[in-house]
Write a protein that holds these residues in place. Structure first.
Motif, PDB file in Angstrom:
ATOM      1  N   CYS A 178      -3.215  38.333  70.716  1.00 45.34           N
ATOM      2  CA  CYS A 178      -3.295  39.114  71.967  1.00 45.34           C
ATOM      3  C   CYS A 178      -4.140  38.461  72.913  1.00 45.34           C
ATOM      4  O   CYS A 178      -5.192  37.863  72.642  1.00 45.34           O
ATOM      5  CB  CYS A 178      -4.032  40.383  71.123  1.00 45.34           C
ATOM      6  N   LEU A 185      -0.817  39.073  66.280  1.00 42.61           N
ATOM      7  CA  LEU A 185       0.178  39.964  66.537  1.00 42.61           C
ATOM      8  C   LEU A 185       1.119  40.186  65.596  1.00 42.61           C
ATOM      9  O   LEU A 185       1.070  38.968  64.667  1.00 42.61           O
ATOM     10  CB  LEU A 185       1.007  39.470  67.985  1.00 42.61           C
ATOM     11  N   GLN A 210       2.556  44.176  68.303  1.00 45.27           N
ATOM     12  CA  GLN A 210       1.497  44.821  68.497  1.00 45.27           C
ATOM     13  C   GLN A 210       0.265  44.274  67.979  1.00 45.27           C
ATOM     14  O   GLN A 210       0.291  43.403  66.841  1.00 45.27           O
ATOM     15  CB  GLN A 210       1.344  46.283  67.776  1.00 45.27           C
ATOM     16  N   CYS A 211      -1.100  44.238  68.844  1.00 45.40           N
ATOM     17  CA  CYS A 211      -2.046  43.612  68.145  1.00 45.40           C
ATOM     18  C   CYS A 211      -2.510  44.296  66.964  1.00 45.40           C
ATOM     19  O   CYS A 211      -3.065  45.650  67.027  1.00 45.40           O
ATOM     20  CB  CYS A 211      -3.268  43.549  69.331  1.00 45.40           C
ATOM     21  N   TYR A 218       3.089  44.500  73.134  1.00 44.87           N
ATOM     22  CA  TYR A 218       3.675  43.609  74.004  1.00 44.87           C
ATOM     23  C   TYR A 218       5.229  43.577  73.748  1.00 44.87           C
ATOM     24  O   TYR A 218       5.748  43.965  72.893  1.00 44.87           O
ATOM     25  CB  TYR A 218       3.264  42.015  73.649  1.00 44.87           C
TER      26      TYR A 218
END
Length: 247
Positions: A178, A185, A210-211, A218
């Motif tokens: 991230c 991620l 996604q983080c 993202y």
């Protein structure tokens, strides 16, 4: 009583730390007879984080060497790539926000403090987490509690990135961190992140990440081509496995 004099020469890459009129050579440098060579080098403006071999009259010495009158000292720069005693993990000060995002884009573990927490706290975090402190602040890099440090020579983010990659050769794993918080991620289903993405994005994109830490989502947005160029350039010059392509 006269103070001992030594002659001192610096590697070309260290000239940036001294006044222009002295870059052609220091000639005689007066010492107090008790200070270490490391202290003498720092006193002329060169952070020890940037110093490699110290050679006195043809023999290599450590920073704790006490210079004697008449000695000829050569100060070399750090070797590249510079070996580290542990994984390549970094900590950047508040002035290097663009660099930290680019390092994270390449999958490099890069901590960052914003707002500024002060030199003492930064040095303590460097030591506690065993991170290389990256900074343009020479005073910060002189703090003894640092685990390791490196001066960032350029004001330009592209040159800063090349400097760090060439100096430490960290493994690259693009698109795996991230850029906002440094978390890792993971692939994400569109339905799982629908509430966190911009209106209309769900109709235009299918691949999301996604983080795991902050939840940032993202996808391949309009800015992706610019980021791809940064990643491609780093991989071309410094190598590394190609990672996922969510951004």
């Amino acid at each position: 009583m006269d103070r001992p004099e030594i002659s001192l020469s610096l590697a070309p890459e260290l000239h940036v730390f001294v006044p222009a009129k002295r870059r052609s050579g220091f000639g005689p440098v007066r010492t107090d007879g008790v200070s270490t060579l490391g202290h003498v080098v720092e006193s002329i403006g060169v952070p020890l984080t940037e110093v490699g071999r110290l050679v006195v009259d043809g023999r290599e010495v450590q920073t704790g060497h006490i210079p004697a009158a008449g000695e000829a000292v050569t100060v070399h720069g750090v070797v590249r790539p510079q070996p580290l005693p542990g994984p390549a993990r970094f900590l950047l000060d508040i002035h290097l926000g663009t660099l930290v995002r680019r390092l994270r884009l390449l999958g490099i573990d890069a901590g960052y403090e914003n707002p500024d927490i002060g030199d003492a706290a930064l040095a303590a975090r460097s030591a506690a987490e065993q991170r290389v402190m990256l900074s343009r602040d020479r005073g910060l890099l002189r703090r003894r509690e640092l685990w390791a440090g490196a001066y960032i020579y350029s004001h330009r983010p592209a040159e800063q990135l090349r400097d760090v990659l060439s100096r430490f050769a960290p493994p690259l794993a693009p698109w795996t961190r991230c850029t906002a918080c440094n978390g890792l991620l993971r692939d994400a289903e569109k339905t799982a992140v629908q509430e966190r993405i911009e209106h209309g994005t769900e109709h235009s994109y299918d691949a999301f990440a996604q983080c795991e830490d902050c939840g940032q989502v993202y996808w391949r947005g309009a800015h992706h081509a610019r980021l791809d160029e940064i990643v491609a350039g780093a991989l071309r010059e410094f190598g590394g496995p190609q990672g996922q392509h969510a951004a």
